[in-house]
Design an enzyme around this catalytic site. Structure first.
Site, short mmCIF file in Angstrom:
data_model
loop_
_atom_site.label_atom_id
_atom_site.label_comp_id
_atom_site.label_asym_id
_atom_site.label_seq_id
_atom_site.Cartn_x
_atom_site.Cartn_y
_atom_site.Cartn_z
N GLY A 22 33.37 10.24 -18.89
CA GLY A 22 31.89 10.83 -17.53
C GLY A 22 32.08 9.58 -16.80
O GLY A 22 31.61 9.34 -16.21
N GLY A 24 34.71 7.01 -16.33
CA GLY A 24 35.90 6.47 -15.56
C GLY A 24 36.92 6.66 -16.50
O GLY A 24 36.58 7.59 -17.46
N VAL A 26 40.90 5.68 -18.32
CA VAL A 26 41.07 4.98 -18.94
C VAL A 26 42.70 4.70 -18.86
O VAL A 26 43.16 5.73 -18.95
CB VAL A 26 40.40 5.12 -20.71
CG1 VAL A 26 40.75 3.94 -21.78
CG2 VAL A 26 39.78 5.63 -21.08
N ASP A 141 27.06 9.41 -29.97
CA ASP A 141 28.11 9.90 -29.65
C ASP A 141 28.89 10.31 -30.78
O ASP A 141 30.41 10.08 -30.47
CB ASP A 141 28.45 10.11 -27.96
CG ASP A 141 29.77 11.07 -27.75
OD1 ASP A 141 30.39 11.32 -27.70
OD2 ASP A 141 29.11 12.13 -28.41
#
Length: 906
Positions: A22, A24, A26, A141
């Site tokens: 969400g 960006g 990688v 998370d």
């Protein structure tokens, strides 16, 4: 940002895309200064201008930099280059715990981790969490996908991007408190991953480190039980189980030490007051050996005056149990696996990716079973099964229906009216031939591609490109998923019979001789059959995958079918009979498990004018579909098929999004009455069959049922006189007219306006009442059709032919222009003459394909302002914080072993 290989960001050279989230994308990159590979996380350009997003990105850097721990992936820097801001992170190249769990234990094809392994992982995870909590940082998370292993087997906890820095002093330049939860105006916008959310997180309430204690309990349970503590068929069911249900405690190992069981139970206490308050408790229990000794009288007296938790005193029992079982675990770990072991595991598609083109084939597997390709976010993603991540193949935007070459080095697909191919090593796609439509394809050993053309039959083209050869003409229905049988003189394919009005449950699997033209029906009620080298046909029927013995010489079914998979996802609605599975020649099966398609990626409501200038509507991003602007332009009605599955109304003046429907069923496809006072919508009211209802838009009065049908009904638009409603039936794929006069309606149900053997949908009458526009497949693919109204038999035109097809028609308010969606996803427009005879201009592009206009046979996903200058559209919001149901694939290696055992050919 979609950086290509070789791109330079300062001192870093991009090597490959690893994944996206969400906040960006990688990438794997090479640090040219220090000569090492790193991971860089790039903030999307669309968010750079958003101060809150930038602040959060900087906060993530500060949070990670504060966590210098051996079990936490490190941050090396926060840098900027050519306007791009990015984090430089430690590259962890091993598999994730999610992948390891999917593979099962060492001694089982599927199952929990060995107890020793699970406790070793748990000890390292709690060490990482304790280090974070010591700095007042909450992960929020934690899940198996965020726990990775280095090459030497050490645990690294990843992605503190949702972490909450608590109780830090915030000076003028301190950005550590940039919001990670939705602001108060965006209620229901929760963060995290549903199966691992704490109850307080699922309710959207404030969280603290006890949220991580809960998630750790979920992870430890999953490692030991081999399944999730909380799961469900969809997002709503999962969250409901988190809030109301207990895990299946019987799934935990029978030999699990009592203290460990109690630890899990107290980590998963829904009551914050009863939950273990600090992860250090778990750290102590898992990290220290407690000696069992008889307590001295002094200690015994102390124990009566000081309350000590039973689970803490039981730590010694756990250590003894672990030591006693050590020899057994060593044997289990070192015992060689039997050959050809049947192995099942799940591949989770990245959370920001959602399967697209659900009406066509979503997945394919290479003949050697080493790689698979799937369709997500309107592109093709390639993943090797020995790798952790999938890679987006550049140039495949809008691609559909992928299939592999026999050597696995190429992927064929359909894009923008052409059959194309692309190398699995990358590069630009190569066009092979024009194809107005594609209903499945296979790449033969003779290096030719066989592809279905629906009602146009079956064609063949060289894999090097050229003019297609038509092998089977006028099939008498829709020809799909052709496969040349080994003789090279007979074709296996699915026939969607025209008489069934595209009810694919009535399709047939047939075989046709190329020499004689003789056709034999092999299976009634099946789709997407494939012949396998084991001597079987596999095919789909409903949500099941069947196999049946097949005599390839006699071209006859040679036994009874057996259901082998019972949760197979198939195409939504009735566009095609596509079943989302693939089988490799060496015996691997991949399929998309059945899931509710409505839990889609979040979208934002946006105004956009003809110059492409956007104006954001400040409604929170949700899984919106089918926005409808009220005729007085004061409100937007839209269905949001996420947790609530209700109709919502956005008020432009008040800037408030409020729910309109509240029933437990699915509510979809709203339509406004001409005076903007009422809304019509389709609802199943929890029954599974949708009928039509209407109610005053201000919520007064009770909903009134308009139809009583055993077949699904949907509303499309009101007639210009406001006295009739145009509807659709899924069973017959027809356009109907429903009177809104209550007494008349009692006597006469909806009457057919367009009742042919093809699909007709999305009807709308022009404002002057002279023409009716709709989408239909009478040409072999979706086209916008126009007929006179009300006498539809007195003329027939297709204004979308010049753009290769079209769907989702809509008139401008003055009737001078007709808009529709082109197959490319762009919004097109044609000028319409004002005379009594139909005339129209050449279609012109009004909006490009950056907006989510859905696909063929989906209801209209846009609306038009009264002045015709602006368009209300949906825009992908995957870059925003969101919770969506995760997409996944299931892989079964050595599946032929099960196939031959359960469906013997002799």
């Amino acid at each position: 940002m979609s950086l290509s290989t070789g791109t330079r960001l300062g001192a870093y050279e991009i090597l490959a895309l690893i994944g996206a989230g969400g906040m960006g994308e990688v990438y794997r990159a090479r640090d040219t200064k220090l000569g090492r590979d790193v991971a860089i996380k790039v903030l999307p350009p669309t968010l750079i201008r958003d101060p809150a997003r930038v602040a959060r990105f900087r906060r993530e850097a500060q949070v990670l930099a504060a966590l210098n721990h051996s079990h936490i992936a490190a941050i090396y820097g926060l840098e900027e280059s050519d306007g791009a801001q990015f984090l430089v992170l430690e590259l962890v190249e091993g598999e994730t715990l999610a992948h390891r769990l999917a593979k099962g234990s060492r001694n089982k094809a599927y199952g929990p981790l060995p107890l020793e392994d699970a406790l070793r992982v748990a000890r390292q995870v709690v060490d990482a969490l304790h280090a974070a909590h010591e700095k007042n940082i909450v992960h929020r998370d934690l899940k198996p996908a965020n726990i990775a292993f280095t090459a030497d087997g050490q645990v690294k906890v990843l992605d503190f991007g949702l972490a909450k820095a608590a109780e830090l002093s915030a000076g003028p330049e301190d950005l550590t408190n940039a919001p990670t939860e939705a602001p108060p105006t965006e209620t229901g916008m929760i963060l995290g991953t549903a199966p691992y959310m704490s109850p307080e997180q699922a309710k959207g309430r404030a969280t603290d480190k006890r949220t991580d204690v809960w998630a750790f309990g979920c992870v430890l349970y999953e490692m030991l039980a081999g399944k999730r503590a909380f799961s469900g068929e969809n997002l709503s069911d999962t969250l409901a189980n988190v809030l109301k249900s207990d895990p299946d405690w019987s799934a935990l190992p029978s030999n699990l030490p009592a203290p460990i069981r109690t630890l899990i139970e107290q980590c998963l206490d829904k009551d914050l007051g009863g939950r273990i308050p600090d992860i250090s408790t778990a750290q102590f229990l898992l990290s220290h050996h407690v000696r069992l000794a008889s307590p001295s009288p002094t200690r015994a007296a102390a124990s009566t005056s000081t309350r000590v938790p039973v689970w803490l005193l039981g730590a010694a029992i756990a250590c003894v149990a672990i030591a006693a079982a050590g020899a057994t675990w060593v044997w289990m770990r070192t015992r060689p696996a039997p050959p050809h072991t049947l192995t099942r595991f799940t591949i989770s598609v990245p959370e920001n990716n959602q399967f697209s083109s659900a009406g066509r084939h979503l997945v394919a597997i290479s003949p050697d079973g080493a790689r698979l390709v799937y369709v997500a976010n309107q592109g093709l993603y390639l993943r090797a099964l020995d790798q952790l991540d999938a890679t987006l193949l550049g140039g495949t935007e809008g691609a559909e229906d992928p299939f592999f070459s026999p050597d696995g080095q190429w992927i064929g697909f359909w894009q923008s009216g052409q059959v194309k191919k692309i190398s699995t090593s990358g590069g630009s796609p190569m066009p092979l031939c024009a194809a107005v439509n594609l209903y499945g394809a296979t790449w033969g050993q003779d290096d030719t591609i066989l592809f279905g053309q629906g009602s146009a039959g079956i064609s063949r083209v060289s894999a090097s490109g050229g003019t297609p050869e038509v092998l089977i003409r006028d099939p008498g229905g829709l020809a799909q998923s052709p496969q040349m049988l080994p003789s090279g003189r007979a074709v296996l394919f699915t026939l969607g019979r025209a008489v069934s009005n595209f009810d694919w449950s009535r399709a047939q699997v047939v075989v046709q001789s190329l020499d004689t033209g003789t056709r034999e029906v092999l299976i009634d009620g099946g789709t997407d059959a494939r012949y396998l080298p084991t001597g079987h046909l596999v095919y789909a029927a409903g949500a099941n995958l069947f196999a049946v013995p097949f005599d390839v010489l006699a071209l006859k079914v040679a036994g009874k079918p057996v259901a082998l998979v019972d949760n197979l996802r198939t195409a939504s609605l009735f566009t095609t009979g596509a079943a989302h599975f693939g089988v490799s020649l060496n015996g691997s099966l991949v399929y998309v498990p059945n899931a509710r398609p409505e839990f889609a990626a979040r979208r934002s409501l946006v105004w956009v004018d003809r110059r492409g200038q956007e104006e954001a509507i400040p409604a929170p991003a949700r899984a919106y579909q089918f926005p409808r602007l009220s005729p007085d332009e004061t409100r937007v009605a839209v269905d949001a098929l996420d947790q609530e599955r209700d109709i919502w109304i956005w008020n432009f003046a008040r800037k408030v999004l409020t729910p309109f429907t509240f029933n437990p069923g699915i509510d979809v496809q709203p339509a406004w009455s001409l005076d903007s006072r009422r809304l019509v919508w389709a609802s199943d009211s929890g029954s599974g069959v949708t009928n039509l209802f209407w109610q005053f838009a201000d919520g007064t009065g009770a909903p009134e049922r308009l139809t009583e049908s055993p077949n699904n009904q949907f509303s499309t638009s009101f007639a210009p006189n406001g006295q009739f409603l145009f509807t659709e039936t899924v069973a017959d794929a027809d356009v109907m007219i429903l009177s809104l006069d209550k007494e008349f309606r009692k006597e006469r149900p909806p009457q057919p306006l367009l009742h042919e053997r093809f699909v007709e949908a999305s009807a709308q009458v022009s404002p002057n009442g002279r023409w009716v526009a709709y989408e239909a497949t009478d040409s072999g693919h979706f086209e916008v059709n126009v007929r006179p109204f009300p006498d539809v038999s007195n003329g027939h035109w297709r204004p979308s032919v010049a753009s290769g097809g079209g769907s989702q028609p809509m008139w401008s308010s003055d009737g001078s222009e007709l808009f529709y969606r082109a197959p490319t996803g762009a919004l097109m427009g044609v000028r319409v003459g004002s005379g009594a005879t139909w005339t129209s201009s050449v279609p012109v592009k009004v909006l490009d394909n950056r907006y989510d206009l859905g696909g063929d046979i989906s209801a209209r996903r846009y609306d038009v302002s009264r002045d015709g200058r602006r368009f209300l559209v949906l825009k992908d919001a995957s870059g925003s914080d969101q919770t969506s149901a995760p997409a996944s694939l299931i892989v079964v290696e050595n599946w032929f072993e099960e196939l031959k055992r359960r469906v013997p050919t002799k």
